[in-house]
Design a protein around this motif. Sequence first.
Motif, PDB file in Angstrom:
ATOM      1  N   UNK A   2      36.913  53.925 -10.606  1.00 24.10           N
ATOM      2  CA  UNK A   2      36.429  54.172 -11.970  1.00 24.10           C
ATOM      3  C   UNK A   2      35.408  53.105 -12.354  1.00 24.10           C
ATOM      4  N   UNK A   3      35.699  51.847 -12.020  1.00 28.16           N
ATOM      5  CA  UNK A   3      34.766  50.756 -12.325  1.00 28.16           C
ATOM      6  C   UNK A   3      33.438  50.943 -11.592  1.00 28.16           C
ATOM      7  N   UNK A   4      33.520  51.272 -10.306  1.00 27.75           N
ATOM      8  CA  UNK A   4      32.292  51.461  -9.525  1.00 27.75           C
ATOM      9  C   UNK A   4      31.479  52.628 -10.070  1.00 27.75           C
ATOM     10  N   UNK A   5      32.155  53.679 -10.474  1.00 30.37           N
ATOM     11  CA  UNK A   5      31.449  54.835 -11.024  1.00 30.37           C
ATOM     12  C   UNK A   5      30.800  54.485 -12.356  1.00 30.37           C
ATOM     13  N   UNK A   6      31.510  53.731 -13.179  1.00 34.26           N
ATOM     14  CA  UNK A   6      30.920  53.304 -14.469  1.00 34.26           C
ATOM     15  C   UNK A   6      29.729  52.375 -14.236  1.00 34.26           C
ATOM     16  N   UNK A  24      34.859  38.221 -10.773  1.00 40.07           N
ATOM     17  CA  UNK A  24      33.551  38.213 -10.114  1.00 40.07           C
ATOM     18  C   UNK A  24      33.531  37.205  -8.973  1.00 40.07           C
ATOM     19  N   UNK A  25      34.138  36.044  -9.172  1.00 37.97           N
ATOM     20  CA  UNK A  25      34.187  35.048  -8.104  1.00 37.97           C
ATOM     21  C   UNK A  25      34.961  35.573  -6.904  1.00 37.97           C
ATOM     22  N   UNK A  26      36.043  36.314  -7.165  1.00 38.16           N
ATOM     23  CA  UNK A  26      36.787  36.933  -6.063  1.00 38.16           C
ATOM     24  C   UNK A  26      35.911  37.936  -5.315  1.00 38.16           C
ATOM     25  N   UNK A  86      28.190  43.809 -13.987  1.00 39.61           N
ATOM     26  CA  UNK A  86      29.524  43.846 -13.386  1.00 39.61           C
ATOM     27  C   UNK A  86      30.577  43.434 -14.419  1.00 39.61           C
ATOM     28  N   UNK A  87      30.280  42.394 -15.164  1.00 40.25           N
ATOM     29  CA  UNK A  87      31.203  41.931 -16.209  1.00 40.25           C
ATOM     30  C   UNK A  87      31.342  42.953 -17.331  1.00 40.25           C
ATOM     31  N   UNK A  88      30.239  43.601 -17.685  1.00 46.00           N
ATOM     32  CA  UNK A  88      30.268  44.606 -18.748  1.00 46.00           C
ATOM     33  C   UNK A  88      31.194  45.756 -18.381  1.00 46.00           C
TER      34      UNK A  88
END
Length: 372
Positions: A284-288, A329-331, A365-367
């Motif tokens: 879902x995150x990647x699609x968004x 994000x660091x991960x 990415x954070x958004x």
Amino acid sequence: MSASEIVHVSLGERSYDIVLGQDLIANAAAAINPWLAEKGLGKGTARGVVIADRNVSGHARVVANHLQAAGWDISVAEVDPGEASKNLGMASRLYDALVQLKTDRKTAIIAVGGGVIGDLAGFVAATFNRGLPFIQIPTTLLADVDSSVGGKVGINHPSAKNLIGAFHQPFGVLIDTDCLKTLPRREYRSGLAEVVKYGVILDADFFGWLEQNAEALLEQQPGPLRHAIARSCQLKAMVVEQDEFERTGLRAALNYGHTYAHAFEALAGYGELLHGEAVSIGMVCASRLAERLGRIPAEMTARQIELLKRCELPVAIPENLKVRGPELVECMRLDKKSVAGKLRFVLPTKLGHVELVEGIDEAEVLAVIEAC
């Protein structure tokens, strides 16, 4: 033994078959003996070590007892279940056990269990004595359609999942769908996330079929279940055949949703989120993210969310992780697709096709993390 279906993985001298059906583990030697013979090990190789976790000790005993009845010299090594066992310490304990058993290079390592066992046992097989014959007998849906196929084996590092590993193709994969009847419902649903993934990344028609058969799969109806597993294995085999060692970028497509997912798993502590649950949220995150970059319409994300919900999978980041955006994000910078710490993501362009994208602004990415 019921009729079985075979999916072939064509990799030259490393080629192997995936045998899929019901009532297979009680006759495991019928599949395994020919696999060893095809690799030139012959009838003299009737020695093996079954590695399993304690949750599937019953399945492991069935396999071990049948192989013993077929003339094998069999030992069984059990480990604690869960991601916490997929580490260097557990691998070292298994090495010690293999030394005590005087394991030689003709001794087959037989993994009976889910993805953790397949990865761990495969890593031990790849590294002990410079490589041992390896057989996969997955007992979870997730392992059936993903980790048991393709030869990626490994263990976790405290900083990142699967950071230490190798490519070590099995001699064969034996998938007995009857094993899924003993799987906890949450574990079974977790595996459906990887099935959905194949539709998104490689086969729009398969995605449509999943939309029509989601409830049948939840109920483990034999026909739909067998088709879903076989098609998923066919699609993964197709990718592995073209990019076995992840050198061209094609195999990276299989990691759709995984850049986010592995970060969720690492920060949550391995085990809080099942892998498939993390992948569901990660897709879902990647699609968004693809939406924000103008690569796909919102409708494509909505279809994924709807199907994942019908599969009773989570689609939102847990609040305790969402507030740790910078750490996530660091991960992600430790993800295998990253280059020199720069983030790269597998993103869809349309249903059935994805691309590896780099140079994405960290703010985007954070958004997405904040929005999901």
